[in-house]
Structure formats: C-alpha cells, structure tokens
Scaffold this motif. Structure first.
Motif, short mmCIF file in Angstrom:
data_model
loop_
_atom_site.label_atom_id
_atom_site.label_comp_id
_atom_site.label_asym_id
_atom_site.label_seq_id
_atom_site.Cartn_x
_atom_site.Cartn_y
_atom_site.Cartn_z
N GLY A 59 0.85 -1.41 -0.03
CA GLY A 59 0.01 -0.35 -0.18
C GLY A 59 0.19 0.74 0.32
N LYS A 60 2.15 1.32 -0.17
CA LYS A 60 3.16 2.66 0.21
C LYS A 60 3.66 2.93 -1.57
CE LYS A 60 2.64 2.50 5.00
NZ LYS A 60 3.58 3.97 5.76
N GLY A 61 3.33 1.97 -2.37
CA GLY A 61 3.92 2.20 -3.82
C GLY A 61 3.94 3.36 -4.30
N VAL A 62 2.46 4.44 -3.67
CA VAL A 62 2.99 5.56 -4.27
C VAL A 62 4.03 6.85 -3.81
CG1 VAL A 62 1.78 6.12 -2.03
CG2 VAL A 62 1.19 7.45 -4.16
N ILE A 63 5.14 6.12 -2.93
CA ILE A 63 6.51 6.81 -2.60
C ILE A 63 7.39 6.04 -3.76
CG2 ILE A 63 8.76 6.32 -1.24
CD1 ILE A 63 5.94 5.38 1.20
N GLU A 64 7.68 5.42 -4.51
CA GLU A 64 8.03 4.79 -5.13
C GLU A 64 7.53 5.42 -5.94
OE1 GLU A 64 9.07 0.82 -6.25
OE2 GLU A 64 7.85 0.31 -4.28
N ASP A 65 6.29 5.32 -6.70
CA ASP A 65 5.94 6.48 -7.74
C ASP A 65 6.51 8.11 -7.77
OD1 ASP A 65 4.62 4.41 -8.37
OD2 ASP A 65 2.44 5.47 -7.78
N HIS A 66 6.51 8.54 -6.53
CA HIS A 66 6.93 10.47 -6.14
C HIS A 66 8.05 10.40 -6.90
CE1 HIS A 66 6.75 14.15 -4.82
NE2 HIS A 66 7.60 14.14 -4.33
N PHE A 67 9.20 9.28 -6.07
CA PHE A 67 10.54 9.80 -6.71
C PHE A 67 11.13 8.75 -8.17
CE2 PHE A 67 10.43 9.77 -2.42
CZ PHE A 67 11.03 11.12 -2.49
N ASP A 68 9.72 8.58 -9.26
CA ASP A 68 10.15 8.23 -10.45
C ASP A 68 9.81 8.70 -11.73
OD1 ASP A 68 10.38 6.00 -12.14
OD2 ASP A 68 9.27 5.04 -12.25
N HIS A 69 10.35 8.63 -12.44
CA HIS A 69 9.14 9.93 -13.55
C HIS A 69 8.36 9.36 -13.47
CE1 HIS A 69 13.13 11.20 -14.92
NE2 HIS A 69 14.04 10.36 -15.34
N SER A 70 7.31 10.34 -14.30
CA SER A 70 5.71 10.26 -14.90
C SER A 70 5.92 11.17 -16.06
CB SER A 70 4.88 11.72 -13.39
OG SER A 70 4.29 11.73 -13.85
N PHE A 71 5.99 10.05 -17.43
CA PHE A 71 5.63 10.88 -18.32
C PHE A 71 5.15 11.66 -19.33
CE2 PHE A 71 9.56 7.05 -17.89
CZ PHE A 71 10.68 8.03 -18.40
N GLU A 72 3.66 10.64 -18.44
CA GLU A 72 2.19 11.71 -19.52
C GLU A 72 3.47 13.09 -18.70
OE1 GLU A 72 -1.00 9.57 -18.18
OE2 GLU A 72 -2.65 11.20 -19.93
N LEU A 73 3.19 13.15 -17.37
CA LEU A 73 2.54 14.71 -16.88
C LEU A 73 4.27 15.29 -17.77
CD1 LEU A 73 2.20 15.81 -14.79
CD2 LEU A 73 3.61 15.04 -13.47
N GLU A 74 5.37 14.96 -17.89
CA GLU A 74 6.85 15.76 -17.97
C GLU A 74 6.55 16.07 -19.66
OE1 GLU A 74 9.72 13.13 -16.58
OE2 GLU A 74 9.06 12.88 -14.50
N THR A 75 6.28 15.00 -19.93
CA THR A 75 5.46 15.34 -21.90
C THR A 75 4.14 16.24 -21.62
OG1 THR A 75 5.60 13.28 -21.95
CG2 THR A 75 5.60 13.85 -24.15
N LYS A 76 3.59 16.63 -21.14
CA LYS A 76 2.57 16.96 -21.74
C LYS A 76 3.35 18.85 -21.06
CE LYS A 76 -2.03 17.85 -22.00
NZ LYS A 76 -2.36 16.69 -22.66
#
Ligand code: UTP
Length: 291
Positions: A59-76
């Motif tokens: 249930g804490k996977g969101v921590i990993e997401d936060h420190f990863d790239h967010s390609f869709e967001l970054e491309t936008k």
C-alpha cells in the motif's frame, strides 16, 4: 568511514493520523507543496548522502511513484513554456539520489524495520531518518550527526529537549556533556513513567549508527505486549558499551505522525514559502485577529 547511505523507515501504520493515512502513507502527507518524505530525502542529499533505502510495505507504492519519472505529466509540461519551472520541480523528484526500496513484510516495530536494511548497508556506518519526522534547518541535521560520527567514531542520536509532560511519549536519556552540543549517552528508557525521567532529552528522528547495530537488533527480543522490536533497546546496548553519543541538533522538527504536527509544519513552512509566504502571512494575521 564516510557515511553515504541512509535508510528511511516508512512502513508504520500511522494510526495516529487515521483516516488520512488509510490509503495515503503518512510519509506522503503534504507540507504545502511537497510530501513529507521528499523533505527528508532532500535533507539526506544536502548532507552528501548518495544512496537511500526506503522501507515500505503493502500500500505504499505511491512513494515509489513519487520518486520515479511521470512520463505523461512531463511530456505535457514540456510542451508548455510557461510551466518550465514546474517541469523542473517534477523532474527533480526523480533525480535526487539513488533510491532503493524494500518491504517490511510485517509491521514489527522500528528495530525490525531497520534490520530489513542489513544487506543494503553492509559493513558501513549509515543514517536512519524516521519517515514521519521532517526537520527544517540551515545545516542538514543528519549532516550535523555525521560530523559527530566522524569525530568520535561511535553511534550518534539526534536529540532535543521536549516539555517534561511529553517525555513519557518519547524516551528519556541519561547524558553527560562532551563538548558544545555533543553528549555521552549512558542510559535510555523508552516511554518512561514520570518517575523514570532522567532528562528531558529525547531522540527525535535522526540517528547515525555503526553496522554493528544490526547484531544488537538481532539479539533484541520483541516486546511481549506489542510484539514490536524497539530500536532504542539495541541503541541502549551501544550506550552501555560507551559507544553512543547524542547531538542536541539545530533545527525545527515536525512530527508528521500526529495531527497537530502536520498543521504546525504546514503553517510554518507556508509562512516562509517564496510563492505564498506573504499572502499566507496576511491571511493568518487577519484570522488571528478574530480568535
Ligand atoms: P512510529 O511508531 O511513529 O510509526 O514510527 P507508526 O507505528 O506508524 O505510528 P502510529 O503510532 O501507528 O501512529 C516512526 C517511523 O518508523 C516507521 C514509521 O513509518 C515511521 O516513519 N516504522 C514504524 C516502520 O517502518 N515500521 C514499523 O514497524 C514501525
């Protein structure tokens, strides 16, 4: 030996901040515009730490997401020149340090969580930065502790004096002065009764340990009542061998594991925030006048 590794235990249940922490880990609760754990990672990086292991759980996977790239967001964001500064901040999250993750499969206390980092740490000194303690300071607090580790070559706990009525919620230390803000630790009592209080110094959020601490944790029995392995029990073993110092650190610590701490952090960080600081101050003054 130089400290280059830190671990951030973030696998606790966060029961004191439920229901907020039911599906959002308390380490991901916001302080103005960043989650608590990002402040902690930034503190580590500012002190020269290059490798960070975050102890998570289901249930804490969101921590990993936060420190990863967010390609869709970054491309936008890349397509919008007026948002370049936001893009910079979003990209920075994924480039802060080498961040690794391991799951603590059962929530068996902070000592047990730290033990999960044994193979990551190997035979080096390392820092433990509690995932719900955000500390704002000029010089990173973990760096203040690393300096003391370099100088004395033994474990260091970061301490502050807390109001006497609050000591039973934390721990109490028996200390004697060494120099300036550094003290020798002789004894630690976790969650003392008022009669057991030895001083109002409590360990708050940061420690630097030698790798020998893992053997001591392995020898530490779980508390029969809670089933938790207390990290302070293992540190007490170091203290009894004359191998533990305390540093009364310079910095303001916010406990993101309790509701008042979350509000204090947000309020004080907002007051100093370059974007909203002035407006927030004006709002607070107006509000305070009505209280
Ligand atoms: P706390 O004791 O404050 O966390 O641990 P908790 O158990 O989540 O708190 P409450 O009492 O239920 O509200 C300090 C740090 O150690 C981590 C927590 O995530 C927190 O960052 N921790 C605690 C672990 O990683 N594993 C554990 O088994 C316990």
């Amino acid at each position: 030996m130089k400290v280059t590794k830190a671990i951030i235990p973030a696998a606790g249940l966060g029961t004191r901040v439920l229901p907020a922490s039911k599906s959002v880990p308390k380490e991901m609760l916001n302080i103005v515009d960043k989650p608590a754990i990002q402040y902690i990672v930034e503190e580590a990086v500012a002190a020269g730490i290059t490798d960070i292991l975050i102890i998570t759980n289901r249930g804490k996977g969101v921590i990993e997401d936060h420190f990863d790239h967010s390609f869709e967001l970054e491309t936008k964001l890349q397509g919008n020149a007026s948002k370049a500064h936001i893009l910079e901040q979003v990209e920075a999250c994924s480039n802060l340090a080498n961040i690794y993750y391991i799951r603590q499969k059962e929530t068996k206390g902070l000592g047990h969580a730290v033990l999960c980092a044994k193979s990551f740490v190997g035979n080096e000194p390392f820092a433990v930065m509690y995932g719900d303690d955000v500390i704002i300071s000029e010089k990173p607090v973990v760096g203040q502790l690393m300096d003391a580790y370099d100088k004395y070559g033994c474990g260091v706990v970061g301490v502050k004096e807390v109001p006497r009525k609050d000591v039973p919620k934390y721990c109490t230390l028996d200390v004697t002065p060494l120099e300036d803000k550094t003290m020798k630790v002789h004894n630690i009592i976790e969650k003392p009764t008022p009669e057991q209080i030895m001083s109002c110094y409590s360990i708050l959020g940061r420690v630097v340990m030698p790798p020998e601490i893992f053997e001591l944790i392995e020898k530490t029995p779980a508390d029969p009542k809670s089933g938790e392995v207390y990290f302070t029990d293992a540190m007490l073993d170091l203290a009894h061998r004359g191998l533990l110092n305390a540093v009364d650190f310079d910095g303001i610590r916010y406990d993101m594991g309790n509701k008042l701490g979350i509000m204090q952090a947000n309020c004080e960080v907002a007051l100093n925030h370059p974007e909203i600081g002035e407006d927030f101050k004006a709002y607070l003054k107006k509000l305070a006048a009505t209280l």
